[in-house]
Motif scaffolding. Structure first.
Motif, PDB file in Angstrom:
ATOM      1  N   TYR A 174       7.946   4.764   5.329  1.00 59.86           N
ATOM      2  CA  TYR A 174       7.809   3.357   5.667  1.00 59.86           C
ATOM      3  C   TYR A 174       9.193   2.728   5.739  1.00 59.86           C
ATOM      4  N   ARG A 175       9.482   2.092   6.858  1.00 59.02           N
ATOM      5  CA  ARG A 175      10.746   1.381   7.011  1.00 59.02           C
ATOM      6  C   ARG A 175      10.491  -0.109   6.835  1.00 59.02           C
ATOM      7  N   ASN A 235      12.914   4.047  20.639  1.00 57.43           N
ATOM      8  CA  ASN A 235      11.930   5.011  21.135  1.00 57.43           C
ATOM      9  C   ASN A 235      11.535   5.990  20.032  1.00 57.43           C
ATOM     10  N   ALA A 236      12.516   6.468  19.255  1.00 55.72           N
ATOM     11  CA  ALA A 236      12.229   7.384  18.151  1.00 55.72           C
ATOM     12  C   ALA A 236      11.329   6.721  17.119  1.00 55.72           C
ATOM     13  N   ARG A 237      11.594   5.450  16.845  1.00 57.65           N
ATOM     14  CA  ARG A 237      10.753   4.704  15.898  1.00 57.65           C
ATOM     15  C   ARG A 237       9.297   4.675  16.366  1.00 57.65           C
ATOM     16  N   ILE A 238       9.100   4.418  17.642  1.00 55.59           N
ATOM     17  CA  ILE A 238       7.744   4.350  18.181  1.00 55.59           C
ATOM     18  C   ILE A 238       7.063   5.711  18.106  1.00 55.59           C
ATOM     19  N   ALA A 277       8.248  -2.429   9.122  1.00 55.86           N
ATOM     20  CA  ALA A 277       7.284  -1.655   9.920  1.00 55.86           C
ATOM     21  C   ALA A 277       5.879  -2.224   9.738  1.00 55.86           C
ATOM     22  N   SER A 278       5.018  -1.955  10.709  1.00 54.76           N
ATOM     23  CA  SER A 278       3.668  -2.513  10.680  1.00 54.76           C
ATOM     24  C   SER A 278       2.597  -1.466  10.422  1.00 54.76           C
ATOM     25  N   ARG A 279       3.004  -0.215  10.167  1.00 51.85           N
ATOM     26  CA  ARG A 279       1.996   0.815   9.885  1.00 51.85           C
ATOM     27  C   ARG A 279       2.636   2.037   9.241  1.00 51.85           C
ATOM     28  N   PHE A 280       1.794   2.844   8.627  1.00 50.92           N
ATOM     29  CA  PHE A 280       2.169   4.162   8.152  1.00 50.92           C
ATOM     30  C   PHE A 280       0.915   5.015   8.137  1.00 50.92           C
ATOM     31  N   TYR A 331       0.835  -1.200   0.000  1.00 46.89           N
ATOM     32  CA  TYR A 331       0.000   0.000   0.000  1.00 46.89           C
ATOM     33  C   TYR A 331       0.871   1.253   0.000  1.00 46.89           C
ATOM     34  N   HIS A 332       1.893   1.248   0.839  1.00 51.58           N
ATOM     35  CA  HIS A 332       2.766   2.417   0.913  1.00 51.58           C
ATOM     36  C   HIS A 332       3.451   2.663  -0.434  1.00 51.58           C
TER      37      HIS A 332
END
Length: 212
Positions: free
Chosen positions: A106-107, A151-154, A110-113, A80-81
């Motif tokens: 999107y990395r 933490n930054a990723r979250i 990853a599980s969302r964007f 999708y991304h």
């Protein structure tokens, strides 16, 4: 007994009709209904995703980005991304990653964007097998700069708070960069560079990397 054949359709505030239509069409949505008088109502459809828009409430400020949100659960978010990025680039000549509208990065893995529309609503695409629990502050299995990176990723992926992620990672880089593994330090620099570019904080980034 109630039926199990329900359908839920979010109705989001729309402060910019033409811009909203343009954005969603670039993403591959079809306009299924459009009315501006005697009242505003827009409807869009893409596959099984339905989005409706109506007049925003008094005092609605798109810049606050707190008007509305929609969660879209899919089997895999990466396709999708990729498709949305291609559509946005074809329409706008670039992939909008700051301001409104935009699509978040999107990395791999990853599980969302998130897509942010012109009115500041968030359309959050989430992979169905996403973990239910998050360790805010970073994984307890990590320490130092690696934990700050997590933490930054979250903060970026789950809170859409680039500025908080940048502040936290700047602080951690000052404290922990010297003791970090080279690959961790390189990953932190890459993340800081990306965040600084989106936030216009290149001067602060230069100061942090210089030891300021």
């Amino acid at each position: 007994m109630t039926s199990a054949n329900e359908t839920t359709v979010p109705v989001l505030p729309c402060a910019a009709v033409d811009e909203t239509v343009e954005f969603l069409e670039a993403l591959g949505f079809e306009v299924t209904y459009r009315q501006t008088r005697p009242y505003l109502y827009l409807a869009f459809e893409r596959g099984g995703v339905h989005l409706h828009y109506a007049k925003p409430p008094v005092g609605h400020d798109p810049a606050a980005e707190d008007g509305g949100a929609c969660l879209v659960f899919v089997d895999r978010v990466a396709p999708y991304h990729a498709e949305f990025k291609a559509g946005l680039k074809a329409h706008y000549g670039r992939v909008p990653s700051a301001g409104r509208p935009r699509i978040t990065r999107y990395r791999e893995g990853a599980s969302r964007f998130t897509l942010v529309d012109p009115s500041g609503n968030s359309l959050i695409f989430i992979q169905r097998d996403e973990p239910m629990e998050l360790e805010y502050g970073g994984s307890s299995e990590l320490t130092g700069l690696a934990k700050a990176l997590d933490n930054a990723r979250i903060l970026v992926e789950f809170k859409n708070d680039d500025r908080a992620a940048f502040r936290a990672l700047c602080s951690a880089y000052r404290r922990h960069a010297a003791a970090a593994e080279p690959e961790t330090r390189a990953a932190a620099v890459a993340e800081l560079t990306d965040l600084a570019g989106r936030l216009g904080e290149q001067e602060k980034l230069a100061s942090v990397l210089a030891g300021g």
